[in-house]
Design a protein around this motif. Structure first.
Motif, short mmCIF file in Angstrom:
data_model
loop_
_atom_site.label_atom_id
_atom_site.label_comp_id
_atom_site.label_asym_id
_atom_site.label_seq_id
_atom_site.Cartn_x
_atom_site.Cartn_y
_atom_site.Cartn_z
N LYS A 130 0.83 -1.20 0.00
CA LYS A 130 0.00 0.00 0.00
C LYS A 130 0.87 1.26 0.00
O LYS A 130 0.59 2.22 -0.71
N SER A 131 1.95 1.24 0.77
CA SER A 131 2.86 2.38 0.83
C SER A 131 3.53 2.60 -0.52
O SER A 131 3.69 3.75 -0.96
N LEU A 132 3.92 1.51 -1.18
CA LEU A 132 4.54 1.64 -2.51
C LEU A 132 3.56 2.22 -3.52
O LEU A 132 3.93 3.03 -4.37
N ARG A 133 2.30 1.79 -3.47
CA ARG A 133 1.28 2.30 -4.39
C ARG A 133 1.02 3.79 -4.15
O ARG A 133 0.82 4.55 -5.10
N ASN A 134 1.04 4.21 -2.89
CA ASN A 134 0.79 5.62 -2.59
C ASN A 134 1.93 6.53 -3.02
O ASN A 134 1.72 7.69 -3.30
N ARG A 135 3.14 5.98 -3.09
CA ARG A 135 4.31 6.76 -3.53
C ARG A 135 4.31 6.99 -5.03
O ARG A 135 4.86 7.96 -5.53
N SER A 136 3.72 6.04 -5.81
CA SER A 136 3.77 6.17 -7.26
C SER A 136 2.62 6.94 -7.82
O SER A 136 1.79 7.46 -7.30
#
Length: 143
Positions: free
Chosen positions: A137-143
């Motif tokens: 989820k954190s990776l998706r929010n960064r992109s």
């Protein structure tokens, strides 16, 4: 059961900050299901009862309403050291070891009072699942 519910909630909070993020489907499935079950069998199902048999098992202190004895601390320390096997000693690997040590204390205390690894397996799987979920989820929010 109240302790189990407290631990479920604590797992939800702690898993957000664990930093665990396996790569690929195979590694993710192993991380979420296979390794927690194996680790619980080894550390709380084998090592902890062995240590309880040969060491003084009196409670030293209480952690989240769970009794902590020398066998629990030793098995938690071994559990934490085991989590260093895939990482070089670094700030991140020390964080993984701290999470593993606290989890080892918690799961060890729970296994000690229930004389079972069923709940510890479920909590360990939950923690790992949520760690992966929050990392993705954190990776998706960064992109």
């Amino acid at each position: 059961m109240p302790v189990f519910l407290i631990l479920l909630i604590a797992n939800c909070i702690a898993s957000r900050y664990s930093g665990y993020n396996p790569v690929g489907k195979f590694n993710t499935i192993n991380f979420i299901i296979v390794w927690p079950v194996i680790e619980e069998i080894v550390f709380r199902g084998s090592i902890l009862p062995y240590l309880n048999q040969y060491l003084a098992t009196g409670q030293i202190f209480e952690f989240i309403f769970l009794p902590v004895s020398y066998p629990v601390i030793i098995s938690a320390l071994l559990f934490a050291i085991c989590h260093l096997q895939y990482y070089k000693l670094s700030r991140q690997s020390i964080r993984f070891m701290v999470f593993a040590f606290v989890g080892g204390i918690t799961f060890g205390g729970l296994a000690d009072i229930t004389h079972s690894i069923l709940l510890t397996c479920l909590l360990h799987i939950e923690f790992n699942f949520l760690a992966v979920y929050f990392a993705k989820k954190s990776l998706r929010n960064r992109s």
